[in-house]
Design an enzyme around this catalytic site. Structure first.
Site, PDB file in Angstrom:
ATOM      1  CG  MET A 151      -1.963   1.010   1.200  1.00  0.00           C
ATOM      2  SD  MET A 151      -3.394   0.639   2.228  1.00  0.00           S
ATOM      3  CE  MET A 151      -2.742   0.511   3.845  1.00  0.00           C
ATOM      4  CB  CYS A 152       2.145   3.681  -1.869  1.00  0.00           C
ATOM      5  SG  CYS A 152       3.633   2.693  -1.649  1.00  0.00           S
ATOM      6  N   GLY A 153       0.362   5.823  -0.734  1.00  0.00           N
ATOM      7  CA  GLY A 153      -0.604   6.874  -1.007  1.00  0.00           C
ATOM      8  C   GLY A 153      -0.048   7.837  -2.045  1.00  0.00           C
ATOM      9  NE  ARG A 165      -3.568   4.283  -0.175  1.00  0.00           N
ATOM     10  CZ  ARG A 165      -4.345   3.238  -0.417  1.00  0.00           C
ATOM     11  NH1 ARG A 165      -5.515   3.133   0.151  1.00  0.00           N
ATOM     12  NH2 ARG A 165      -3.960   2.286  -1.253  1.00  0.00           N
TER      13      ARG A 165
END
Lengths: 296, 228
Positions: free
Chosen positions: A1-3, A32
């Site tokens: 997950m990343c934002g 995130r």
């Protein structure tokens, strides 16, 4: 997950708010990606700017302008910001400065180069990173930010996003590529140099290579759908453009919003809720394997 | 009417307030203001309540919904009504990916579009989408019905079991083992019932095509061994 967050300003009166709006969006995406964060801000194009980062800023930045002058006889204007420094010079001197920087040792790394772009990235919470580099005070035409939860390579400053592999270009990524080693080998054979083992850097270099061959951003992204395998939501910046691409499976979330004043991207709608006029904005989820890009 | 403003009240307080109604219902009508894309709004309600959420929500709104009605007057993020058991969930705007995933019962209505993987692995839920659904919708759908008034994306009903799919518009492509089927009287009756329940009165069930399992993947076929 990343934002991922991004803003492309259409109404010039909002340009002074770019940094503060992006900072707010970036911090919303902390859960995130709490490992590290980074952002690229495109200011008004002017002289050549090289943004560098140092692991030992006290020593490296003590007399950076003087060090460069004695190494290559170029006068640069230097602006220091925590672990980063922005050097300004006329564009014909940029290559000489790059060479001088490379010869100054491994502690100085080039984050970005171009007439408009500045990239800042560090390990740490997005709020801390934003504050260290005073994101909320920055202005410009467009900006892209990223909060990282690492999967494909170590949590380091160089592993943080955005990645920049060409003048005024940058890319951020949520996902993981599965054919990046092969793609990297092909690009190395074409003479492209890589700084990290990171999959996203390969995607950035792939697009830079397409742009170098004369494609526009839209065509480069179209070509990426064919050649890049894996999960990705990409947001890409060029000197005057802003693009979004999701892989055909489109597991990684993405929300776009557009008003007369701006185009905004968020991994989640949460990131967009404080933008002016968001209640009446056109808000939609970008389609898989479909290129979206805006240019000014 | 109980009003909870999520700009001043913690999400946990809202959900705890809704769960407290399981003991004894003291307030049937709830209004949630300023959801601002929050995750897990109004999850797991197990009391006959009407919850109206004014604004857009993030991940997993009305997940595991058991009893009562949740209406989102806005759009919903990924996994809305995931694993819903019964009751009703209505999204007035669009729904992101895997709306109604693994749902076991009840009715999910999306008045806008639903994106990819709508009704993935559904197990008894009925889903009615007024707009379009994205790719891989009803993937491995086991039972229940997915009704789409607009178009369906790629690979509709891939590896489907016994769920019923009804699409009024175009289907970009059908997934493995999913085929168009005859619309018999019992299907028209079933679909009319679902449209009625969803409050849709401007379309006729005869405008739909039914899709379902060709049942060729139910047993392993030795001729396919080389494919694995």
């Amino acid at each position: 997950m990343c934002g991922i967050v991004g803003l492309f300003i259409k109404d010039k009166t909002l340009e002074s708010e770019l940094g503060s709006m992006l900072s707010d969006m970036l911090i919303t995406m902390t859960d995130r990606g709490p490992d590290s964060a980074g952002f690229a801000v495109y200011g008004a194009p002017g002289e050549m700017k090289i943004t560098v980062q140092s692991t030992d800023p006290e020593a490296d930045f003590a007399d950076l302008a003087g060090d460069i002058r004695s190494a290559c006889d170029v006068s640069c204007e230097v602006m220091l910001k925590d672990t980063h420094a922005v050097l300004q010079m006329t564009s014909d001197k940029a290559d000489a400065v790059r060479t001088a920087l490379r010869e100054m040792g491994d502690s100085i790394r080039i984050m970005s180069a171009g007439e408009a772009i500045e990239i800042y990235k560090e390990v740490g919470l997005p709020g801390e990173v934003s504050e260290r580099f005073e994101l909320s005070q920055m202005s410009g035409s467009h900006a892209i930010g990223h909060t990282r939860m690492a999967t494909e390579s170590a949590v380091t400053t160089m592993g943080a996003h955005p990645f920049s592999t060409g003048a005024d270009q940058c890319l951020v990524h949520n996902g993981s590529l599965s054919n990046h080693n092969n793609l990297r080998r092909e690009l190395v054979r074409k003479g492209i140099h890589f700084e990290t083992e990171n999959d996203t850097e390969v995607a950035a270099a792939y697009l830079s290579n397409c742009l170098a061959q004369g494609m526009n951003l839209g065509a480069a992204l179209e070509s990426g759908i064919e050649d890049m395998d894996g999960f990705y939501t990409f947001v890409v910046g060029t000197k005057n453009g802003f693009g979004v691409l999701r892989d055909p499976i489109a597991c990684k979330p993405a929300v776009l919003a557009e008003t007369d004043q701006y185009v905004a991207f968020g991994s989640e709608y949460r990131a967009l809720v404080n933008l002016p006029g968001i209640e009446d904005a056109k808000v939609w989820e970008p389609e898989p394997a479909t290129v979206y890009f805006w240019e000014r | 009417m109980q009003t909870v403003d999520l700009s001043t009240t913690e999400l946990r307080e809202l959900n705890a307030g809704l769960y407290a109604q399981m003991e004894a219902v003291t307030e049937t009508d709830w209004e949630v203001l300023n959801p601002r894309g929050h995750h897990a709004v109004a999850v797991g309600i197990n009391a006959p309540l009407n919850v109206d959420v004014h604004g857009s929500v993030g991940y997993y709104c009305a997940g595991m919904h058991q009893v009562g009605t949740v209406t989102v007057h806005g759009s919903a993020g990924p996994g809305v009504a995931e694993n819903m058991m019964s009751g009703k969930v209505v999204i007035k705007g669009d729904a992101s990916q895997y709306a109604g995933a693994t749902g076991r019962g009840g009715l999910l209505v999306v008045e806008g579009n639903a994106s990819s993987r709508c009704g993935i692995s559904m197990k008894g839920i009925n889903i009615v989408v007024r707009g379009n659904v994205g790719h891989m919708s009803a993937f491995m759908a086991q039972s229940g019905n997915l009704v789409v008034l607009g178009d369906a994306g790629d690979a509709l009903g891939d590896s489907i079991y016994e769920a019923g799919l009804f699409v009024r518009g175009a289907v970009k492509s059908l997934g493995a083992d999913c085929i168009a089927k005859e619309m018999r009287d019992e299907h028209v009756t079933l679909l009319q019932g679902l449209l009625d329940e969803a409050g849709i009165r401007d379309v006729s069930p005869t405008e739909f095509t039914r899709y379902g399992s060709a049942r060729t993947l139910y047993h392993f076929n030795i001729d396919n061994a080389a494919a694995y």
